[in-house]
Design an enzyme around this catalytic site. Structure first.
Site, PDB file in Angstrom:
ATOM      1  N   ASP A 186     -10.231   3.049   1.962  1.00  0.00           N
ATOM      2  CA  ASP A 186     -10.447   2.494   3.173  1.00  0.00           C
ATOM      3  C   ASP A 186     -11.077   3.380   4.244  1.00  0.00           C
ATOM      4  OD1 ASP A 186      -9.358   0.016   2.580  1.00  0.00           O
ATOM      5  OD2 ASP A 186      -7.389   0.577   2.953  1.00  0.00           O
TER       6      ASP A 186
ATOM      7  N   LYS B 224       0.687  -1.091   0.054  1.00  0.00           N
ATOM      8  CA  LYS B 224      -0.105  -0.006   0.068  1.00  0.00           C
ATOM      9  C   LYS B 224       0.754   1.555   0.040  1.00  0.00           C
ATOM     10  CE  LYS B 224      -4.265  -1.669   1.987  1.00  0.00           C
ATOM     11  NZ  LYS B 224      -5.439  -1.516   2.925  1.00  0.00           N
TER      12      LYS B 224
END
Ligand code: ATR
Length: 277
Positions: A101, A65
């Site tokens: 997210d 990420k």
């Protein structure tokens, strides 16, 4: 056919292919969502072969990420704040990075759980990638106060300073010790640490601090953690992170296709894939 997928290592366990392939089918989009399980040494080759493989976008999971940021041409405000990307869209060969997210979490709490952050006292455990995303989006909702606890205090202080820079008039406190979170007057407790991911993990806050008026959310999605079990027993409203996984996926789908994500179909596929595990 457009190709999408999830980039990670390992990535085979991902529930995203089930969710996205069902959504593409439901919306009549000719696309396939695959698993790109790429070891670190092969990462440069993965990025140089995107066009040849006809890849239009992908999700990013552990451990990439943060690593992927250096390969991107543009990144969104929230991804830049968090320093991590979970969704990449490729437009005319240029890679755009997003992080869905934190927004996925907030959308699930608001739409799925019917709760509001506005005017609430919110305690967040964790200042890692997930914790930063949660705090950034909670601050957008204008809470009364945000309390952040992280084991490594330097990280929560960095997050604190960045939140103050981004959000005018926001009230944020950094708590040095989980026992001092002062949950008595808090409305929400969010666990964004990795504590609870392993079945053997214990509690991160003392049990007596949990009270009826508290909404407790744990980002762990595949089961109810010890924290959620204890919170449920104490009469709190609880949620695990499965809904966040769904909403971050819906947001990624919307980034890629500019179409409204088919929620029911994605949720059903996600639950079915989880049961098959
Ligand atoms: P993610 O992207 O899932 O947030 P991460 O960035 O590695 O992963 O963050 C993991 C989080 O879990 C951090 O907040 C970490 O705290 P530290 O910054 O102090 O390491 C937290 N964490 C992991 N193990 C922990 C433990 N045993 N006790 C308390 N916090 C823990």
């Amino acid at each position: 056919m457009n190709i999408y997928g999830v980039l990670g290592y390992p990535a085979k366990h991902s529930l995203s292919p089930a969710m996205h392939n069902a959504a593409f089918k439901k919306c009549g989009i000719e696309a396939a969502y695959k698993i790109f399980e790429v070891p670190p040494v092969k990462l440069p080759v993965f990025f140089s072969s995107l066009a040849v493989k006809n890849i239009s976008g992908f999700n990013v999971t552990v451990p990439y990420k943060e690593t992927v940021v250096r390969y991107l041409h543009k990144i969104s405000e929230e991804a830049s704040f968090i320093g991590a990307v979970n969704t990449v869209k490729i437009v005319r060969g240029k890679l755009h990075g997003f992080n869905t997210d934190g927004e996925g979490f907030v959308r699930h709490v608001k739409e799925g759980c019917g709760m509001s952050f506005t005017g609430k006292t919110v305690a967040v455990l964790g200042a890692g990638g997930a914790g930063k995303g949660v705090c950034f989006h909670v601050c957008r909702e204008k809470p009364k106060e945000l309390r952040i606890y992280n084991r490594d205090r330097a990280k929560s202080l960095t997050l604190y300073n960045r939140l103050l820079q981004c959000f005018d008039g926001i009230r944020v406190k950094v708590i040095a010790n989980a026992d001092d979170l002062c949950l008595r007057d808090a409305d929400m407790l969010i666990n964004a640490t990795s504590v609870g991911m392993r079945p053997s993990d214990g509690m991160i806050v003392p049990r007596p601090a949990l009270h009826r008026g508290l909404f407790v959310y744990d980002l762990v999605y595949n089961r109810n953690t010890a924290l959620l079990e204890a919170a449920g027993a104490a009469g709190c409203r609880i949620s695990n992170g499965l809904g966040m996984l769904l909403y971050q996926g819906m947001l990624a789908f919307e980034v890629w296709t500019r179409k409204k994500a088919p929620k029911e179909c994605m949720e059903e596929s996600l639950r079915r894939a989880l049961r098959r595990r």
